[in-house]
Design a protein around this motif. Structure first.
Motif, PDB file in Angstrom:
ATOM      1  N   ARG A 212       0.963  -1.116   0.070  1.00 42.37           N
ATOM      2  CA  ARG A 212      -0.150   0.199   0.062  1.00 42.37           C
ATOM      3  C   ARG A 212       0.913   1.191  -0.103  1.00 42.37           C
ATOM      4  N   VAL A 213       0.429   2.217  -0.842  1.00 41.69           N
ATOM      5  CA  VAL A 213       1.207   3.503  -0.948  1.00 41.69           C
ATOM      6  C   VAL A 213       0.204   4.563  -1.068  1.00 41.69           C
ATOM      7  N   GLU A 214       0.576   5.677  -0.095  1.00 41.88           N
ATOM      8  CA  GLU A 214      -0.392   7.022  -0.099  1.00 41.88           C
ATOM      9  C   GLU A 214       0.546   8.175  -0.114  1.00 41.88           C
ATOM     10  N   SER A 215       0.338   9.099  -1.091  1.00 44.97           N
ATOM     11  CA  SER A 215       1.070  10.143  -1.280  1.00 44.97           C
ATOM     12  C   SER A 215       0.173  11.339  -1.649  1.00 44.97           C
ATOM     13  N   ASN A 241       3.294   7.096 -10.834  1.00 45.33           N
ATOM     14  CA  ASN A 241       4.346   7.138  -9.943  1.00 45.33           C
ATOM     15  C   ASN A 241       4.041   6.184  -8.618  1.00 45.33           C
ATOM     16  N   VAL A 242       2.947   6.376  -8.122  1.00 46.14           N
ATOM     17  CA  VAL A 242       2.424   5.961  -6.812  1.00 46.14           C
ATOM     18  C   VAL A 242       2.275   4.192  -7.038  1.00 46.14           C
ATOM     19  N   ALA A 243       1.749   3.896  -8.351  1.00 48.73           N
ATOM     20  CA  ALA A 243       1.556   2.637  -8.720  1.00 48.73           C
ATOM     21  C   ALA A 243       2.759   1.950  -8.665  1.00 48.73           C
ATOM     22  N   THR A 244       3.823   2.467  -9.400  1.00 47.97           N
ATOM     23  CA  THR A 244       5.176   1.996  -9.496  1.00 47.97           C
ATOM     24  C   THR A 244       5.541   1.616  -7.980  1.00 47.97           C
ATOM     25  N   ILE A 245       5.696   2.313  -7.515  1.00 45.93           N
ATOM     26  CA  ILE A 245       5.982   2.154  -5.946  1.00 45.93           C
ATOM     27  C   ILE A 245       5.368   0.917  -5.291  1.00 45.93           C
ATOM     28  N   ALA A 246       3.921   0.931  -5.728  1.00 44.86           N
ATOM     29  CA  ALA A 246       3.559  -0.269  -4.884  1.00 44.86           C
ATOM     30  C   ALA A 246       3.763  -1.653  -5.614  1.00 44.86           C
ATOM     31  N   ARG A 274      -5.214  19.867  -3.061  1.00 46.31           N
ATOM     32  CA  ARG A 274      -4.418  18.720  -2.531  1.00 46.31           C
ATOM     33  C   ARG A 274      -4.780  17.359  -3.149  1.00 46.31           C
ATOM     34  N   LEU A 275      -3.891  16.807  -3.727  1.00 44.05           N
ATOM     35  CA  LEU A 275      -4.500  15.638  -4.509  1.00 44.05           C
ATOM     36  C   LEU A 275      -3.720  14.223  -3.612  1.00 44.05           C
ATOM     37  N   VAL A 276      -4.666  13.468  -3.068  1.00 45.31           N
ATOM     38  CA  VAL A 276      -4.286  12.269  -2.171  1.00 45.31           C
ATOM     39  C   VAL A 276      -4.257  11.226  -3.225  1.00 45.31           C
ATOM     40  N   LEU A 277      -3.124  10.419  -3.359  1.00 49.11           N
ATOM     41  CA  LEU A 277      -3.052   9.332  -4.336  1.00 49.11           C
ATOM     42  C   LEU A 277      -2.808   8.032  -3.613  1.00 49.11           C
ATOM     43  N   LYS A 278      -3.508   7.013  -3.732  1.00 49.80           N
ATOM     44  CA  LYS A 278      -3.541   5.647  -3.183  1.00 49.80           C
ATOM     45  C   LYS A 278      -3.308   4.644  -4.275  1.00 49.80           C
ATOM     46  N   ALA A 279      -2.384   3.639  -3.914  1.00 49.55           N
ATOM     47  CA  ALA A 279      -2.125   2.407  -5.046  1.00 49.55           C
ATOM     48  C   ALA A 279      -1.911   1.355  -3.980  1.00 49.55           C
ATOM     49  N   ILE A 280      -2.461   0.179  -4.270  1.00 52.57           N
ATOM     50  CA  ILE A 280      -2.131  -1.136  -3.618  1.00 52.57           C
ATOM     51  C   ILE A 280      -2.262  -2.201  -4.780  1.00 52.57           C
ATOM     52  N   VAL A 281      -1.278  -3.234  -4.777  1.00 55.44           N
ATOM     53  CA  VAL A 281      -1.205  -4.332  -5.669  1.00 55.44           C
ATOM     54  C   VAL A 281      -2.855  -5.171  -5.069  1.00 55.44           C
ATOM     55  N   VAL A 293      -5.258   2.233  -8.393  1.00 59.77           N
ATOM     56  CA  VAL A 293      -4.877   3.478  -8.030  1.00 59.77           C
ATOM     57  C   VAL A 293      -6.033   4.424  -8.119  1.00 59.77           C
ATOM     58  N   CYS A 294      -6.077   5.085  -7.050  1.00 59.75           N
ATOM     59  CA  CYS A 294      -7.225   6.195  -7.188  1.00 59.75           C
ATOM     60  C   CYS A 294      -6.577   7.427  -6.825  1.00 59.75           C
ATOM     61  N   ALA A 295      -7.298   8.695  -7.058  1.00 57.31           N
ATOM     62  CA  ALA A 295      -6.731  10.061  -6.777  1.00 57.31           C
ATOM     63  C   ALA A 295      -8.115  10.584  -6.487  1.00 57.31           C
ATOM     64  N   GLU A 296      -7.901  11.488  -5.079  1.00 56.89           N
ATOM     65  CA  GLU A 296      -8.980  12.166  -4.530  1.00 56.89           C
ATOM     66  C   GLU A 296      -8.448  13.484  -4.207  1.00 56.89           C
ATOM     67  N   ALA A 297      -9.253  14.505  -4.180  1.00 62.78           N
ATOM     68  CA  ALA A 297      -8.706  15.998  -3.845  1.00 62.78           C
ATOM     69  C   ALA A 297      -9.753  16.624  -2.891  1.00 62.78           C
ATOM     70  N   TYR A 298      -8.880  17.613  -2.154  1.00 60.48           N
ATOM     71  CA  TYR A 298      -9.582  18.297  -1.200  1.00 60.48           C
ATOM     72  C   TYR A 298      -9.054  19.552  -1.090  1.00 60.48           C
ATOM     73  N   GLN A 299      -9.767  20.597  -0.555  1.00 62.31           N
ATOM     74  CA  GLN A 299      -8.998  21.962  -0.108  1.00 62.31           C
ATOM     75  C   GLN A 299      -9.587  22.226   1.317  1.00 62.31           C
TER      76      GLN A 299
END
Length: 624
Positions: A212-215, A241-246, A274-281, A293-299
């Motif tokens: 699991r990766v979160e950035s 990028n985060v998918a490659t790390i996972a 702010r883009l929260v990027l999450k990845a997992i195999v 991989v998913c991308a979520e945004a917030y302010q």
């Protein structure tokens, strides 16, 4: 290694000279060339896929904006398969053009090739299709809540054979995007309980949680366009990028990205987000793994907004550039098991697509096995093959009798023929009568028997057809045919009835019949004027079909002319029985698809244009 010969997709079309003497060039076409510098490369000295995705998105967006004359945003990108990697010092050539514009979205075709400046070699890297939406920032009664004005796009006018082919196929690809969610759900529902138990049996498996990766990324002005919306290509690059790390955490090596299944933008992000990027195999197969991989945004303190979801397939290459075996994955309970099973379903889709669509005729039999899980791709391939055949421009008129014309086309050692006639009745009525193959024996003496084997879908039916013996005293022939019908996507499209052979275990060949096969056949029905329709019948002649028409092509028989004269008579005689049918009942499918697209695109914050299939079309498709 790249081939010395240039890929057929990279060869330029023959020049089209316009009436004013100028050489024609597609008005939406954009070309970008970039030399790969060390700052663009990863640790292996190869171009980062994230950087390539940014370049592809920028080129495609410029093509879309050239067509619309206003700003465009990325709604989705179809599947991408990367055939080769690109090294430092090589040149990336990207070409993009608008294939077709629909009501408020357009399809842009993207071709990426690599060039070695020292050896003058070029080869294809990938081919993709992206969907863009045009938006103009003008407040008013036609604008959505975000202040963007809804734009009705002007149509693309195809001028060359290749443009006509892509224009026609774009409608079929759009249909596939709209039903993608149904495909996944159907496959998940058919997953056996054995799949779930298997994922718990791996004693030496790697825990999915380890991968699991979160950035978090802050969207700055260089990441956004002039409307302060984040570039779609930039989001893709961060996700890669985060998918490659996972993927690296599973294999403890440097993985190579091979396929991106989905880039599905659900809404925009803006400068300051702010883009929260999450990845997992999600799952590891023998020599590949899928990373979600998913991308979520917030302010500030606002809740997370879902921006994008994607699925990427990685391999780990050994010293010989061959995929090596990977450790197994142990999913976590609940969501982990769901992701594990969905990855299996998506792999099934990839395998079906590769077998049915991407292979050449020499690599697969003419009759492809049919089952409910691959019916969507068989239907797609069936209709697409007919559209490609119909888009050919080099048909030669062999003969004409009683307003029935016979054309032939010899290409790639294949013989194709086309029979063309006209009838004085509405196109939708012709379509309704000809799409019921059980009635074809009323006008075609080649159809002795015809029975429905299965109603695969409202637009797809499987028939068993019996035809007379080709030789005196020989066995009669039978065919197992998939008939796929399509209503027009818009007023400029024909009705289509596509036919191809399929294999069913319940209907194997028997000694009493010679099993024939149809590679590509069907009807294209155009309404040229009110209640005046042109009917074109196409057939890519196979050994089972050729004997029936060889004498006609040689001028020794008039069998096909009589057959299509009977067809015209059949249609005229049954015209009265269809007069009471409402037109809306015949064209409801195309209207439904249009309504779905409008619902998907009506609000920028809820864009949900699902999509599937990056298919690498070339002239070889006509041989499949």
């Amino acid at each position: 290694m790249a081939s010395e010969a240039r890929d057929p997709l990279l060869l330029e079309e023959p020049m089209l000279i316009l009436e004013n003497g100028e050489v024609y060039r597609n008005p939406t076409e954009i070309k970008m060339s970039q030399i790969v510098l060390p700052c663009h490369a990863n640790h292996c000295g190869e171009l980062s896929v994230g950087q390539l995705l940014k370049w592809m998105d920028s080129t495609a967006c410029l093509a879309a904006e050239r067509h619309t004359g206003c700003s465009c945003i990325t709604a989705s990108v179809d599947d991408i398969h990367f055939e080769t990697t690109i090294g430092v010092g090589q040149v990336v050539n990207i070409k993009a053009k608008v294939n077709r514009a629909f009501t408020s979205s357009m399809e842009v075709g993207i071709l990426v090739s690599c060039e070695d400046l020292f050896s003058d070699r070029q080869w294809k890297v990938c081919h993709a299709f992206a969907t863009f939406v045009a938006r103009r920032t003008e407040a008013g009664k036609n604008s959505d809540p975000t202040g963007f004005l809804q734009i009705h796009l002007k149509q693309v006018i195809p001028r060359t054979q290749a443009e006509q082919m892509e224009y026609s196929l774009a409608a079929e690809r759009r249909r596939m995007r709209l039903i993608h969610a149904e495909i996944i759900n159907d496959l998940l529902n058919s997953c056996s309980s054995q799949t779930e138990s298997e994922c718990l049996d791996y004693q030496d498996a790697v825990s999915a949680e380890r991968t699991r990766v979160e950035s978090v990324e802050l969207v700055l002005p260089p990441h956004a366009n002039h409307q302060v919306s984040t570039f779609g290509g930039q989001i893709m690059a961060w996700m890669e990028n985060v998918a490659t790390i996972a993927a690296s955490r599973l294999c403890n090596a440097h993985p190579t990205l091979r396929t991106i299944d989905m880039f599905h933008f659900r809404g925009p992000s803006h400068i300051g987000d702010r883009l929260v990027l999450k990845a997992i195999v999600n799952n590891a197969f023998k020599k590949s793994m899928e990373v979600g991989v998913c991308a979520e945004a917030y302010q500030g303190g606002e809740p997370l907004r879902h921006i994008n979801t994607a699925f990427m397939t990685f391999e780990v290459l050994d010293n010989d550039r061959k995929p090596r075996s990977l450790p197994r994955i142990r999913p976590e309970p609940v969501d982990g098991k769901r992701r594990y099973q969905e990855a299996i379903a998506r792999k099934k889709i990839r395998l079906d697509r590769k077998y049915i669509i991407s292979c050449k005729q020499s690599e697969v039999p003419l009759s492809v096995p049919w089952d409910p899980s691959n019916q969507v791709y068989l239907s797609y391939n069936n209709v697409s093959a007919l559209k490609i055949l119909a888009a050919r421009t080099n048909w030669a008129l062999t003969s004409e009798k009683n307003k029935v014309r016979l054309y032939t086309l010899e290409e790639n050692q294949m013989l194709c023929f086309k029979v063309e006639t006209h009838v004085a009745m509405a196109a939708e009525h012709v379509f309704l009568l000809l799409s019921d193959l059980k009635r074809r024996k009323e006008w075609d003496h080649h159809y002795q028997e015809c029975e429905v084997i299965a109603e695969a879908h409202e637009d797809d039916t499987i028939y068993r057809v019996v035809t007379p013996s080709v030789t005196k005293g020989g066995n009669v022939q039978d065919f197992i045919l998939l008939a796929s019908k399509r209503h027009p996507c818009d007023s400029g499209d024909p009705y289509l009835i596509a036919l191809r052979s399929v294999t069913l275990p319940t209907y194997p060949p028997t000694e009493d019949y010679n099993r024939g096969e149809v590679l590509c056949a069907g009807f294209s029905i155009w309404e040229e004027e009110s209640s005046f329709t042109k009917i074109s019948y196409y057939n890519q002649a196979t050994p089972g079909v050729l004997p029936y028409i060889s004498t006609d092509i040689a001028g020794l028989s008039s069998s096909f002319y009589r057959t299509f004269a009977s067809c015209s008579t059949f249609l005229e005689e049954n015209k009265a029985s269809l007069a009471s049918l409402p037109t809306s009942a015949l064209g409801e499918n195309s209207g439904t698809a249009l309504a779905i697209e409008l619902c998907c695109l009506v609000n920028l914050k809820t864009i949900s244009c699902s999509w599937i299939l990056c298919l690498f079309f070339s002239t070889n498709w006509a041989c499949f």
